[in-house]
Write a protein that holds these residues in place. Structure first.
Motif, PDB file in Angstrom:
ATOM      1  N   LYS A 204      13.579  54.336  38.766  1.00  0.00           N
ATOM      2  CA  LYS A 204      12.847  53.272  39.449  1.00  0.00           C
ATOM      3  C   LYS A 204      12.222  53.765  40.757  1.00  0.00           C
ATOM      4  N   HIS A 205      12.503  55.008  41.107  1.00  0.00           N
ATOM      5  CA  HIS A 205      11.903  55.600  42.300  1.00  0.00           C
ATOM      6  C   HIS A 205      11.067  56.809  41.899  1.00  0.00           C
ATOM      7  N   PRO A 206       9.892  56.586  41.355  1.00  0.00           N
ATOM      8  CA  PRO A 206       9.047  57.727  40.976  1.00  0.00           C
ATOM      9  C   PRO A 206       8.622  58.508  42.209  1.00  0.00           C
ATOM     10  N   TYR A 207       8.300  59.790  42.020  1.00  0.00           N
ATOM     11  CA  TYR A 207       7.939  60.627  43.153  1.00  0.00           C
ATOM     12  C   TYR A 207       6.567  61.261  42.939  1.00  0.00           C
ATOM     13  N   LYS A 208       5.969  61.637  44.068  1.00  0.00           N
ATOM     14  CA  LYS A 208       4.679  62.315  44.064  1.00  0.00           C
ATOM     15  C   LYS A 208       4.898  63.724  44.618  1.00  0.00           C
ATOM     16  N   VAL A 209       4.438  64.731  43.884  1.00  0.00           N
ATOM     17  CA  VAL A 209       4.643  66.122  44.285  1.00  0.00           C
ATOM     18  C   VAL A 209       3.580  66.524  45.307  1.00  0.00           C
ATOM     19  N   ILE A 210       4.030  67.030  46.460  1.00  0.00           N
ATOM     20  CA  ILE A 210       3.120  67.549  47.483  1.00  0.00           C
ATOM     21  C   ILE A 210       2.876  69.040  47.277  1.00  0.00           C
TER      22      ILE A 210
ATOM     23  N   ASN B 169       4.798  48.981  59.559  1.00  0.00           N
ATOM     24  CA  ASN B 169       3.383  48.700  59.284  1.00  0.00           C
ATOM     25  C   ASN B 169       2.724  49.981  58.785  1.00  0.00           C
ATOM     26  N   ALA B 170       2.580  50.097  57.462  1.00  0.00           N
ATOM     27  CA  ALA B 170       2.135  51.357  56.863  1.00  0.00           C
ATOM     28  C   ALA B 170       0.763  51.797  57.350  1.00  0.00           C
ATOM     29  N   ASN B 171      -0.115  50.842  57.620  1.00  0.00           N
ATOM     30  CA  ASN B 171      -1.484  51.196  58.007  1.00  0.00           C
ATOM     31  C   ASN B 171      -1.587  51.643  59.457  1.00  0.00           C
ATOM     32  N   ALA B 172      -0.488  51.538  60.215  1.00  0.00           N
ATOM     33  CA  ALA B 172      -0.524  51.852  61.643  1.00  0.00           C
ATOM     34  C   ALA B 172      -0.376  53.344  61.920  1.00  0.00           C
ATOM     35  N   LEU B 173      -0.158  54.148  60.886  1.00  0.00           N
ATOM     36  CA  LEU B 173       0.079  55.557  61.152  1.00  0.00           C
ATOM     37  C   LEU B 173      -0.570  56.453  60.102  1.00  0.00           C
ATOM     38  N   LYS B 174      -0.753  57.705  60.496  1.00  0.00           N
ATOM     39  CA  LYS B 174      -1.288  58.745  59.610  1.00  0.00           C
ATOM     40  C   LYS B 174      -0.254  59.862  59.560  1.00  0.00           C
ATOM     41  N   ILE B 175       0.120  60.257  58.345  1.00  0.00           N
ATOM     42  CA  ILE B 175       1.149  61.274  58.164  1.00  0.00           C
ATOM     43  C   ILE B 175       0.513  62.559  57.631  1.00  0.00           C
ATOM     44  N   THR B 176       0.848  63.674  58.272  1.00  0.00           N
ATOM     45  CA  THR B 176       0.388  64.983  57.814  1.00  0.00           C
ATOM     46  C   THR B 176       1.602  65.880  57.610  1.00  0.00           C
TER      47      THR B 176
ATOM     48  N   ILE C  51       2.906  69.800  56.809  1.00  0.00           N
ATOM     49  CA  ILE C  51       2.500  71.208  56.839  1.00  0.00           C
ATOM     50  C   ILE C  51       3.631  72.029  56.233  1.00  0.00           C
ATOM     51  N   ALA C  52       3.300  72.718  55.134  1.00  0.00           N
ATOM     52  CA  ALA C  52       4.281  73.570  54.459  1.00  0.00           C
ATOM     53  C   ALA C  52       3.564  74.774  53.871  1.00  0.00           C
ATOM     54  N   ASP C  53       4.176  75.943  54.008  1.00  0.00           N
ATOM     55  CA  ASP C  53       3.593  77.179  53.498  1.00  0.00           C
ATOM     56  C   ASP C  53       2.164  77.373  54.006  1.00  0.00           C
ATOM     57  N   ALA C  54       1.937  77.042  55.291  1.00  0.00           N
ATOM     58  CA  ALA C  54       0.636  77.195  55.951  1.00  0.00           C
ATOM     59  C   ALA C  54      -0.445  76.315  55.327  1.00  0.00           C
ATOM     60  N   LYS C  55      -0.025  75.305  54.565  1.00  0.00           N
ATOM     61  CA  LYS C  55      -0.974  74.358  53.984  1.00  0.00           C
ATOM     62  C   LYS C  55      -0.743  72.980  54.598  1.00  0.00           C
ATOM     63  N   THR C  56      -1.818  72.197  54.664  1.00  0.00           N
ATOM     64  CA  THR C  56      -1.751  70.862  55.271  1.00  0.00           C
ATOM     65  C   THR C  56      -2.030  69.808  54.210  1.00  0.00           C
ATOM     66  N   PHE C  57      -1.207  68.740  54.202  1.00  0.00           N
ATOM     67  CA  PHE C  57      -1.342  67.649  53.238  1.00  0.00           C
ATOM     68  C   PHE C  57      -1.312  66.316  53.986  1.00  0.00           C
ATOM     69  N   ASP C  58      -2.340  65.502  53.787  1.00  0.00           N
ATOM     70  CA  ASP C  58      -2.399  64.167  54.375  1.00  0.00           C
ATOM     71  C   ASP C  58      -1.880  63.149  53.366  1.00  0.00           C
ATOM     72  N   LEU C  59      -1.021  62.223  53.839  1.00  0.00           N
ATOM     73  CA  LEU C  59      -0.438  61.221  52.958  1.00  0.00           C
ATOM     74  C   LEU C  59      -1.071  59.858  53.182  1.00  0.00           C
ATOM     75  N   ASP C  60      -1.461  59.201  52.090  1.00  0.00           N
ATOM     76  CA  ASP C  60      -1.945  57.828  52.132  1.00  0.00           C
ATOM     77  C   ASP C  60      -0.790  56.949  51.689  1.00  0.00           C
TER      78      ASP C  60
END
Length: 366
Positions: free
Chosen positions: A257-263, A318-325, A327-336
């Motif tokens: 019931k808790h599916p995950y998204k791979v970064i 408040n999910a819309n109040a923030l932006k999450i980034t 950084i792993a293995d010198a790569k950057t991933f933005d989360l919506d």
């Protein structure tokens, strides 16, 4: 006297802002925003709601909330009925006109004079302090705590290195855009902009820079900035000696019931960095690895950073109040992560798949 409703409406229209958009970003119903602009206090369930919404709306429009609230309170005073005993005609004694009024006038005049002198001295002192600051060069040591202050052209930021020395960064420009000279080149950051700065050319950001105030006409005013060091880059080679492999769960152990998204997927697990910038007010709690959870109230323009070894859990009001980034293995991933007003709990952590590979995933919890 200025009307707080007219100020709100005219400012919004000057900025060409839509009430529906403001409602979503502030999580305030549109009818309350309309009521504030029309000064219709009867719509609100209580005065606390009105003043709270008025303050948030004023901040959003970049108005002085204290001034707007004062206009609202003045309106209340004007609309309050006059007590009946004050309406009754009373004979005022001659003593009132001959002694009391002149005494009060003299006292008021003396107080006003003293206040004006005090204000003048205060402004002069501030001007002298600013002039002295502009004529000197400051060396500012950046530590693990977030730096937030006004800096001026020629000031130096001292960034610590692993060998105990410092990398010197020099403020090059404080007019319109903030310029910072580094060994890897000069970076420019605009007002209300957040930038990840790489100072040693290894394609990994070393700190986050945010510009909260800068003049477009006078460089002598300097610029107000925030600097937050990034942590965990000693693990940039991907070593996993500081990750507790025994704590990494297998993918098939997660609840359906808790599916995950791979970064990210890799042959090893290693510490990663998470940077969060806040676009609005948010009650926020975080727990890094097995450390105790920390709850903080963040406002617009503030920053959060952490370097989990295995994972981090976030509670967000408040999910819309923030932006999450991430950084792993010198790569950057933005989360919506969600819509305005959405309350959620998320895990960002390493898991191990049946093929032996490690995956950095985002799991949305109930």
């Amino acid at each position: 006297m200025d009307s707080y409703g007219e100020i709100l409406k005219s400012t919004r229209e000057e900025k060409n802002l839509d009430l529906d958009k403001i409602s979503r970003e502030l999580t305030i119903e549109k009818r309350y925003l309309v009521a504030l602009e029309e000064e219709d206090s009867g719509v609100f369930p209580g005065e606390a709601y009105l003043t709270g919404f008025l303050k948030n709306y004023s901040k959003y429009l970049e108005l002085d909330p204290d001034y707007v609230l004062k206009l609202y309170q003045n309106k209340l005073i004007q609309e309050a009925p006059v007590p009946q005993d004050l309406l009754a005609k009373k004979k005022i004694p001659t003593f009132f006109f001959t002694v009391i009024i002149p005494t009060v006038v003299v006292a008021v005049f003396a107080i006003v004079t003293l206040v004006l002198i005090s204000v003048k001295k205060s402004k002069q002192k501030e001007a002298d302090s600013l002039k002295q600051k502009q004529n000197t060069t400051s060396k500012i040591e950046i530590t693990e705590k977030k730096f937030n202050d006004r800096v001026y052209k020629g000031d130096q930021l001292l960034i610590p290195t692993e060998n105990g020395g410092n990398i010197v960064l020099t403020v090059k420009d404080t007019l319109s855009s903030f310029g910072l000279e580094t060994p890897n080149g000069t970076f420019y950051v605009d007002l209300a902009e957040e930038a990840e700065i790489d100072i040693d050319g290894d394609n990994v950001s070393d700190f986050i820079l945010y510009v909260s105030d800068i003049s477009s006409t006078d460089y002598k005013r300097g610029a107000e900035i925030s600097v937050l060091l990034r942590h965990g880059f000693v693990f940039a080679d991907g070593s996993s000696d500081s990750v507790d492999l025994a704590e990494i769960p297998f993918a098939n152990e997660l609840k359906n019931k808790h599916p995950y998204k791979v970064i990210l997927e890799d042959n090893r697990a290693y510490p990663f960095s998470i940077n969060i910038s806040f676009r609005g007010s948010c009650l926020f709690r975080d727990r890094v690895d097995r450390n105790p959870a920390i709850e903080t109230y963040f406002e617009r323009g503030e920053l959060f950073t952490a370097t989990p070894k295995n994972g981090i859990r976030l509670w967000i009001s408040n999910a819309n109040a923030l932006k999450i980034t991430i950084i792993a293995d010198a790569k950057t991933f933005d989360l919506d992560i969600g819509e305005a007003g959405k309350i959620l709990v998320e895990d960002i952590k390493w898991i191990k798949d049946t093929d032996g590979k490690y995956k950095l995933v985002v799991i949305e919890l109930d």
